[in-house]
Design a protein around this motif. Structure first.
Motif, mmCIF file in Angstrom:
data_model
loop_
_atom_site.group_PDB
_atom_site.id
_atom_site.type_symbol
_atom_site.label_atom_id
_atom_site.label_comp_id
_atom_site.label_asym_id
_atom_site.label_seq_id
_atom_site.Cartn_x
_atom_site.Cartn_y
_atom_site.Cartn_z
ATOM 1 N N UNK A 53 -38.293 -43.716 60.964
ATOM 2 C CA UNK A 53 -37.339 -44.658 61.551
ATOM 3 C C UNK A 53 -36.356 -43.907 62.435
ATOM 4 N N UNK A 54 -36.157 -44.413 63.657
ATOM 5 C CA UNK A 54 -35.204 -43.784 64.563
ATOM 6 C C UNK A 54 -33.801 -44.324 64.313
ATOM 7 N N UNK A 55 -32.863 -43.407 64.209
ATOM 8 C CA UNK A 55 -31.453 -43.775 64.052
ATOM 9 C C UNK A 55 -30.670 -43.060 65.136
ATOM 10 N N UNK A 56 -29.940 -43.825 65.951
ATOM 11 C CA UNK A 56 -29.116 -43.238 67.007
ATOM 12 C C UNK A 56 -27.673 -43.172 66.533
ATOM 13 N N UNK A 57 -27.010 -42.082 66.901
ATOM 14 C CA UNK A 57 -25.639 -41.882 66.455
ATOM 15 C C UNK A 57 -24.611 -42.248 67.518
ATOM 16 N N UNK A 58 -24.922 -41.918 68.758
ATOM 17 C CA UNK A 58 -23.902 -42.069 69.789
ATOM 18 C C UNK A 58 -24.554 -42.054 71.159
ATOM 19 N N UNK A 59 -23.871 -42.652 72.121
ATOM 20 C CA UNK A 59 -24.242 -42.529 73.528
ATOM 21 C C UNK A 59 -23.260 -41.575 74.177
ATOM 22 N N UNK A 60 -23.766 -40.517 74.779
ATOM 23 C CA UNK A 60 -22.929 -39.523 75.441
ATOM 24 C C UNK A 60 -22.830 -39.833 76.927
ATOM 25 N N UNK A 61 -21.691 -39.520 77.525
ATOM 26 C CA UNK A 61 -21.503 -39.765 78.954
ATOM 27 C C UNK A 61 -20.722 -38.603 79.570
ATOM 28 N N UNK A 62 -20.237 -38.808 80.778
ATOM 29 C CA UNK A 62 -19.571 -37.750 81.540
ATOM 30 C C UNK A 62 -18.547 -36.981 80.713
ATOM 31 N N UNK A 63 -18.618 -35.646 80.799
ATOM 32 C CA UNK A 63 -17.726 -34.700 80.116
ATOM 33 C C UNK A 63 -18.095 -34.443 78.660
#
Length: 227
Positions: A62-72
């Protein structure tokens, strides 16, 4: 490359110049995997533009995502420091541009510019503390909040204010599939789809492609608080 686009933009100009001289640029396409969970490798990555998701696979697949990362934002710092396997998979949600600081270049920095290398280590330490707190909150949400509360909290935390979004209301420009959104709030694609449709019918949100306009933030805030 503008110095102000990097994670270290608030450092003295001299330190920024030294760091950038030790980094290389890398462009990645949408859906491209930058690092896989379990990989070896000691590069650290700093996001100049674009967005990427951080996920892991459970023993059951099962895939579990923790966060979406963006600029910086940055990732790969643990492997840079301890040389162990990558703890998560990082995938580009959209076309992105990165700065790459290799282990060899970091070692070079430690020898030639120890003060600058210490600045990097301090930044990493502070960000790791923030991430640990965020992980604690994520665990609490998984235990105490229903799917609706977790989804409401994600939308509120990811939204842009009206002045910046060019809308009368806050906008969450998620650009994620409902499956990917589900992995971020620990819910199935079907549950996310049903919740968004219900909220649309209630006039709480409006969904248009990857843009979700928050029409009733008070209702979402109540759900995010466990109401």
């Amino acid at each position: 490359m503008q110095k102000s686009t990097t994670l270290f933009s608030n450092l003295p100009a001299k330190d920024q110049t030294i760091i950038l001289a030790h980094c290389r640029q890398r462009k990645v396409a949408k859906k491209q995997v930058i690092v896989h969970q379990g990989d070896t490798g000691r590069d650290m990555f700093i996001i100049v533009s674009g967005r990427l998701k951080v996920s892991v696979l459970s023993d059951e697949g099962k895939e579990i995502s923790f966060v979406v990362l963006s600029e910086n934002d940055f990732f790969g710092e643990l492997s840079l420091l301890d040389g162990r396997q990558r703890s998560a998979t990082v995938t580009a949600i959209e076309n992105s541009e990165l700065l790459v600081l290799s282990y060899q270049k970091y070692q070079s920095l430690m020898k030639t510019s120890p003060q600058t290398a210490t600045q990097i280590l301090t930044k990493i330490t502070l960000m790791l503390a923030d991430r640990l707190r965020a992980t604690d909150l994520l665990y609490q949400d998984a235990v105490f909040l229903e799917v609706s509360g977790r989804l409401a909290k994600f939308l509120l935390n990811s939204s842009k204010n009206p002045a910046k979004s060019g809308s009368e209301y806050p906008v969450t420009d998620v650009r994620l599939s409902q499956y990917e959104l589900g992995t971020l709030v620990n819910a199935s694609r079907e549950s996310v789809n049903k919740q968004l449709r219900d909220w649309e019918l209630q006039g709480i949100v409006n969904c248009d492609g990857g843009r979700i306009t928050l029409l009733d933030c008070e209702a979402l805030q109540a759900l995010a608080a466990g109401g």
